[in-house]
Enzyme design. Structure first.
Site, PDB file in Angstrom:
ATOM      1  N   LYS A  44      23.337 -12.206  39.999  1.00 48.79           N
ATOM      2  CA  LYS A  44      22.368 -11.115  39.898  1.00 48.79           C
ATOM      3  C   LYS A  44      20.935 -11.631  39.795  1.00 48.79           C
ATOM      4  O   LYS A  44      20.006 -10.980  40.276  1.00 48.79           O
ATOM      5  CB  LYS A  44      22.708 -10.238  38.692  1.00 48.79           C
ATOM      6  CG  LYS A  44      23.967  -9.399  38.887  1.00 48.79           C
ATOM      7  CD  LYS A  44      23.867  -8.498  40.107  1.00 48.79           C
ATOM      8  CE  LYS A  44      24.978  -7.466  40.157  1.00 48.79           C
ATOM      9  NZ  LYS A  44      24.922  -6.628  41.378  1.00 48.79           N
TER      10      LYS A  44
ATOM     11  N   TYR B 231      28.394 -13.876  37.131  1.00 48.68           N
ATOM     12  CA  TYR B 231      27.760 -12.587  37.440  1.00 48.68           C
ATOM     13  C   TYR B 231      26.251 -12.646  37.191  1.00 48.68           C
ATOM     14  O   TYR B 231      25.450 -12.202  38.020  1.00 48.68           O
ATOM     15  CB  TYR B 231      28.404 -11.505  36.591  1.00 48.68           C
ATOM     16  CG  TYR B 231      27.858 -10.119  36.757  1.00 48.68           C
ATOM     17  CD1 TYR B 231      28.151  -9.348  37.881  1.00 48.68           C
ATOM     18  CD2 TYR B 231      27.062  -9.553  35.761  1.00 48.68           C
ATOM     19  CE1 TYR B 231      27.663  -8.066  38.020  1.00 48.68           C
ATOM     20  CE2 TYR B 231      26.575  -8.271  35.885  1.00 48.68           C
ATOM     21  CZ  TYR B 231      26.870  -7.526  37.010  1.00 48.68           C
ATOM     22  OH  TYR B 231      26.374  -6.243  37.131  1.00 48.68           O
TER      23      TYR B 231
END
Length: 306
Positions: free
Chosen positions: A178, A174
């Site tokens: 991002k 993640y």
């Protein structure tokens, strides 16, 4: 009911992952400011499994019940076909596209030594590829408009995270995705400015399906009826402004948005430096690096570090 300011009157906005959480809040807020909205959502579970049209259609009905205009889109925006049909949905339904809010995502959290390749690929796919493809197809439309003499006032708002800016324990996939979104934002802003397109990113902190389990205590709603600092609706006003013509001149920037706070993030830029003018030996390089580190700012702690 449309806001008296009608900041987005006459504009058409697309919001991905808009069936719940932040995306839903953004879609409703854009509609309240006069935008016609394409509500995209696959209706998947928290880990990306399953699918259903219910969440997107429910948000559409909420917008229509308040006097706004909206249509649902349930295509997979991490595929070329789905991303192209997303842009087509705006053009076919409302005749134009002005604002793209890339928001869709899910979690598959693991410590790095336990992180499977499939979990890495799935999170990269929905977050990073799911930003790239809608942006690519929207940008192609806006470039064609500009070349035809119809310079748009187009806006893209991408969704990064504090995990992408500072890292987050247990979220290697993640955090990497991002962080990649920030890089993509900077490139798109530089490439698309000549065509009337502004591209920015937000790093929100709010209560969603992805955060209310991972950070349950800090994301809990207050029990005394006070200000709900983690309500996703707190983030949406900035998204609406960035998605409107009122944000003219703002591009290639990253904003943190949490509760009542908005922060302009200042990313990688040169800090202390030294130049020998010749090649260093390893020992010399180490001594120089240590001196530079002593003169530099201490980095922010990694989220979730213990």
């Amino acid at each position: 009911m449309t806001s008296p300011t009608a900041l987005c009157a006459g504009r058409v906005a697309v919001v991905t992952g808009a069936g719940r959480g932040l995306g839903r809040a953004h879609a409703l807020a854009l509609a309240a400011e006069g935008a016609k909205v394409v509500v995209n959502d696959l209706g998947v579970d928290l880990d990306g499994s399953g699918a259903g049209t219910g969440p997107a259609q429910q948000v559409v009905e909420e917008i229509r019940a308040s006097g706004g205009e909206a249509v649902a889109h349930s295509g997979d925006i991490a595929t070329t076909e789905g991303a192209a049909s997303l842009v087509a949905a705006a053009l076919d339904s409302f005749g134009r596209l002005d604002t793209l809010v890339n928001n869709a995502g899910f979690l598959r959290d693991r410590m790095l030594v336990n992180l499977d390749e499939d979990d890495w690929d799935a999170v990269m796919r929905v977050h990073l590829k799911g930003h790239f493809l809608p942006l690519k197809h929207a940008a192609a439309h806006w470039r064609a408009e500009a070349r035809a003499g119809r310079l748009p006032e187009a806006r893209v708002i991408n969704t990064s995270s504090g995990a992408g800016l500072s890292g987050s324990v247990g979220q290697g996939n993640y955090s990497a995705a991002k962080a990649g979104i920030v890089g993509l934002t900077l490139v798109a802003a530089a490439e698309m400015g000549r065509y009337g397109v502004q591209v920015n990113a937000i790093a929100p902190a709010a209560r969603t399906r992805m955060t209310e389990q991972t950070f349950a205590e800090s994301m809990a709603a207050p029990g005394d009826g006070g200000f709900d600092a983690m309500a996703p609706e707190n983030v949406s006003p900035l998204v609406v402004w960035l998605g409107s013509a009122a944000s003219a001149g703002v591009t290639g920037r990253v904003f943190e948005a949490e509760a009542g706070r908005i922060t302009v993030m200042e990313g990688w830029r040169p800090g202390p430096t030294v130049d020998k003018g010749a090649r260093w030996s390893p020992a010399e390089a180490g001594a120089a690096a240590a001196e530079l580190l002593a003169a530099s700012e201490t980095p922010q702690p990694v989220y979730g570090a213990r």
